[in-house]
Design a protein around this motif. Structure first.
Motif, PDB file in Angstrom:
ATOM      1  N   ALA A  94       0.895  -1.157   0.004  1.00  0.00           N
ATOM      2  CA  ALA A  94       0.147  -0.006   0.042  1.00  0.00           C
ATOM      3  C   ALA A  94       0.901   1.225   0.005  1.00  0.00           C
ATOM      4  O   ALA A  94       0.422   2.193  -0.654  1.00  0.00           O
ATOM      5  N   GLY A  95       2.077   1.166   0.616  1.00  0.00           N
ATOM      6  CA  GLY A  95       2.869   2.320   0.702  1.00  0.00           C
ATOM      7  C   GLY A  95       3.431   2.739  -0.579  1.00  0.00           C
ATOM      8  O   GLY A  95       3.473   3.895  -1.131  1.00  0.00           O
ATOM      9  N   VAL A  96       4.001   1.740  -1.107  1.00  0.00           N
ATOM     10  CA  VAL A  96       4.636   1.938  -2.735  1.00  0.00           C
ATOM     11  C   VAL A  96       3.285   2.346  -3.491  1.00  0.00           C
ATOM     12  O   VAL A  96       3.709   3.352  -4.342  1.00  0.00           O
ATOM     13  N   PHE A  97       2.303   1.820  -3.305  1.00  0.00           N
ATOM     14  CA  PHE A  97       1.124   2.255  -4.455  1.00  0.00           C
ATOM     15  C   PHE A  97       0.802   3.779  -3.924  1.00  0.00           C
ATOM     16  O   PHE A  97       0.627   4.341  -5.087  1.00  0.00           O
ATOM     17  N   ALA A  98       0.809   4.092  -2.832  1.00  0.00           N
ATOM     18  CA  ALA A  98       0.527   5.613  -2.507  1.00  0.00           C
ATOM     19  C   ALA A  98       1.605   6.384  -3.080  1.00  0.00           C
ATOM     20  O   ALA A  98       1.343   7.380  -3.549  1.00  0.00           O
ATOM     21  N   ALA A  99       2.816   6.033  -2.812  1.00  0.00           N
ATOM     22  CA  ALA A  99       3.823   6.723  -3.336  1.00  0.00           C
ATOM     23  C   ALA A  99       3.994   7.097  -4.990  1.00  0.00           C
ATOM     24  O   ALA A  99       4.200   8.171  -5.478  1.00  0.00           O
ATOM     25  N   PHE A 100       3.404   6.104  -5.794  1.00  0.00           N
ATOM     26  CA  PHE A 100       3.352   6.184  -7.240  1.00  0.00           C
ATOM     27  C   PHE A 100       2.023   7.020  -7.511  1.00  0.00           C
ATOM     28  O   PHE A 100       2.011   7.894  -8.253  1.00  0.00           O
ATOM     29  N   TYR A 101       0.926   6.660  -6.570  1.00  0.00           N
ATOM     30  CA  TYR A 101      -0.239   7.164  -7.028  1.00  0.00           C
ATOM     31  C   TYR A 101      -0.378   8.790  -6.913  1.00  0.00           C
ATOM     32  O   TYR A 101      -0.955   9.469  -7.644  1.00  0.00           O
ATOM     33  N   VAL A 102       0.073   9.086  -5.779  1.00  0.00           N
ATOM     34  CA  VAL A 102       0.100  10.560  -5.523  1.00  0.00           C
ATOM     35  C   VAL A 102       1.096  11.525  -5.787  1.00  0.00           C
ATOM     36  O   VAL A 102       1.232  12.211  -6.769  1.00  0.00           O
ATOM     37  N   PRO A 103       2.414  11.089  -5.248  1.00  0.00           N
ATOM     38  CA  PRO A 103       3.450  12.250  -5.610  1.00  0.00           C
ATOM     39  C   PRO A 103       4.245  12.012  -6.889  1.00  0.00           C
ATOM     40  O   PRO A 103       4.377  12.804  -7.483  1.00  0.00           O
ATOM     41  N   PHE A 104       4.173  10.744  -7.411  1.00  0.00           N
ATOM     42  CA  PHE A 104       4.949  10.553  -8.530  1.00  0.00           C
ATOM     43  C   PHE A 104       4.149  11.155  -9.723  1.00  0.00           C
ATOM     44  O   PHE A 104       4.864  11.707 -10.472  1.00  0.00           O
ATOM     45  N   LEU A 105       2.834  10.831  -9.791  1.00  0.00           N
ATOM     46  CA  LEU A 105       1.917  11.285 -10.866  1.00  0.00           C
ATOM     47  C   LEU A 105       1.962  12.825 -10.701  1.00  0.00           C
ATOM     48  O   LEU A 105       2.083  13.601 -11.999  1.00  0.00           O
ATOM     49  N   ALA A 106       1.848  13.320  -9.470  1.00  0.00           N
ATOM     50  CA  ALA A 106       2.048  14.820  -9.345  1.00  0.00           C
ATOM     51  C   ALA A 106       3.418  15.556  -9.955  1.00  0.00           C
ATOM     52  O   ALA A 106       3.323  16.791 -10.179  1.00  0.00           O
ATOM     53  N   THR A 107       4.254  14.865  -9.870  1.00  0.00           N
ATOM     54  CA  THR A 107       5.685  15.388 -10.381  1.00  0.00           C
ATOM     55  C   THR A 107       5.754  15.833 -11.758  1.00  0.00           C
ATOM     56  O   THR A 107       6.302  16.747 -12.196  1.00  0.00           O
ATOM     57  N   PHE A 108       4.931  15.150 -12.479  1.00  0.00           N
ATOM     58  CA  PHE A 108       4.821  15.459 -13.974  1.00  0.00           C
ATOM     59  C   PHE A 108       4.040  17.158 -13.973  1.00  0.00           C
ATOM     60  O   PHE A 108       4.244  17.911 -15.219  1.00  0.00           O
TER      61      PHE A 108
END
Length: 363
Positions: A204-218
């Motif tokens: 769940a933590g890795v999913f949250a890292a991808f879903y919120v901050p990584f996508l927002a980085t774009f």
């Protein structure tokens, strides 16, 4: 009970058209007498005999009730004619939320975003980072409350903010490195607690890292171009216009459900509204805001935004249905939580960034 027998007095001897003529006798004579005078509004019922009322009530409700309708919400009025059913009372459509609060919050957020975007780009990066941290807090809190999943918030918040900054400063490579380090930090941080539930917590933590901050980085990556502020503004305008078009057209004309198991409120008509609004806005934005852009690119951009925004909204609806909640939070009156506003923005950001790169380049 046949419809033509509604309003026949109890004990009158009337059998209905499918049962042949009533036999001669007192009951038949009574029926003939009843037919020579006006039909009473409320038929006379012998004391203690409620069967006729029950049958008539059942006949009046022979069709299925709406899912959100209860029998007491639309009481049936006595009918003056058995062949003419009472007209159904029109139901007023409701927007389903506090529009005044929603508009006020939306205008306030828009003012903050536009001011930071065009006055100082670094301030807008800070706005993104704050939104990411709050979104992660909402998501991890709901996961723990509803599923007992303890995704470690501290490494997610620190790594998420660093991811956004790294993307702005170092580009795509910096974003990927920050994502990898955040995932590693989640794995290590969770080791300080008992092993029970370790796998689901770190997943769940890795999913949250991808879903919120990584996508927002774009979004931060868009900002690095010379016309970065205009690119981000186009991204925001198209996503908001797509959502607005889907809401307005779907609420007014929506009849056919788009994905009833996921989001019963979304309709195919609303999707067409999202596509039309976003394509029109995209053509205008690419023609007048983006250096080197043209209107036909804006049409394709708007179509892609409408598709990704709808899929993003459905994706979070799946998450909320799995968690058994309506909103991710209550921070924004009329909107829910931060994640309820980021649902369509997050998956749309990489799509818009990629199309900008293909259409007009990275600078």
């Amino acid at each position: 009970m046949n419809d033509s027998s509604w309003g026949a007095p109890a004990g009158s001897g009337y059998w209905g058209p499918d049962q042949g003529p009533a036999p001669a006798g007192p009951a038949y004579d009574g029926l003939q007498a009843a037919q020579t005078r006006p039909m009473p509004i409320v038929p006379d019922v012998p004391a203690g005999d409620h069967q006729d009322d029950h049958d008539r009530g059942a006949a009046q409700r022979s069709g299925p009730l709406f899912r959100d309708e209860t029998p007491n919400e639309h009481p049936q009025e006595p009918m003056s004619s058995p062949s003419q059913p009472a007209p159904a009372a029109p139901q007023k459509k409701s927007a389903g939320r506090d529009l005044g609060a929603a508009i006020g919050v939306g205008v306030g957020l828009g003012a903050v975003i536009v001011a930071s975007l065009f006055i100082w780009k670094a301030a807008f990066v800070g706005v993104i980072a704050v939104a990411v941290v709050v979104g992660l807090w909402e998501l991890t809190s709901r996961l723990q409350e509803r599923k007992g999943i303890k995704a470690p918030l501290v490494p997610l918040a620190v790594g998420g903010a660093a991811m956004v900054v790294a993307g702005y400063v170092r580009g795509v490579e910096g974003a990927w490195v920050a994502m990898a380090l955040t995932a590693l930090a989640v794995l290590v941080w969770r080791m300080t607690e008992p092993p029970e539930g370790y796998l689901k917590d770190v997943t769940a933590g890795v999913f949250a890292a991808f879903y919120v901050p990584f996508l927002a980085t774009f979004v931060a990556l868009m900002l690095t171009a010379d016309d970065g502020a205009e690119r981000v503004l186009t991204f925001l305008v198209l996503t908001v216009v797509s959502d607005t078009g889907a809401y307005a057209i779907g609420w007014r004309f929506g009849r056919h459900k788009l994905a009833p198991r996921i989001s019963p409120g979304k309709t195919r008509e609303g999707l067409f509204g999202a596509v039309g609004f976003a394509m029109a806005a995209g053509a205008l934005c690419m023609e007048f805001l983006i250096d080197g852009g043209s209107w036909w690119q804006g049409l394709l951009l708007g179509l892609a935004v409408a598709a990704s925004a709808t899929l993003g909204d459905l994706g979070e609806s799946m998450i909320k249905r799995d968690l058994g909640i309506k909103d991710m939070g209550t921070l924004l009156p009329g909107h829910g939580g931060i994640m309820d506003r980021l649902d369509s923005l997050l998956p749309t950001a990489p799509v818009v960034w990629l199309l900008f790169v293909l259409f007009v380049g990275t600078t």
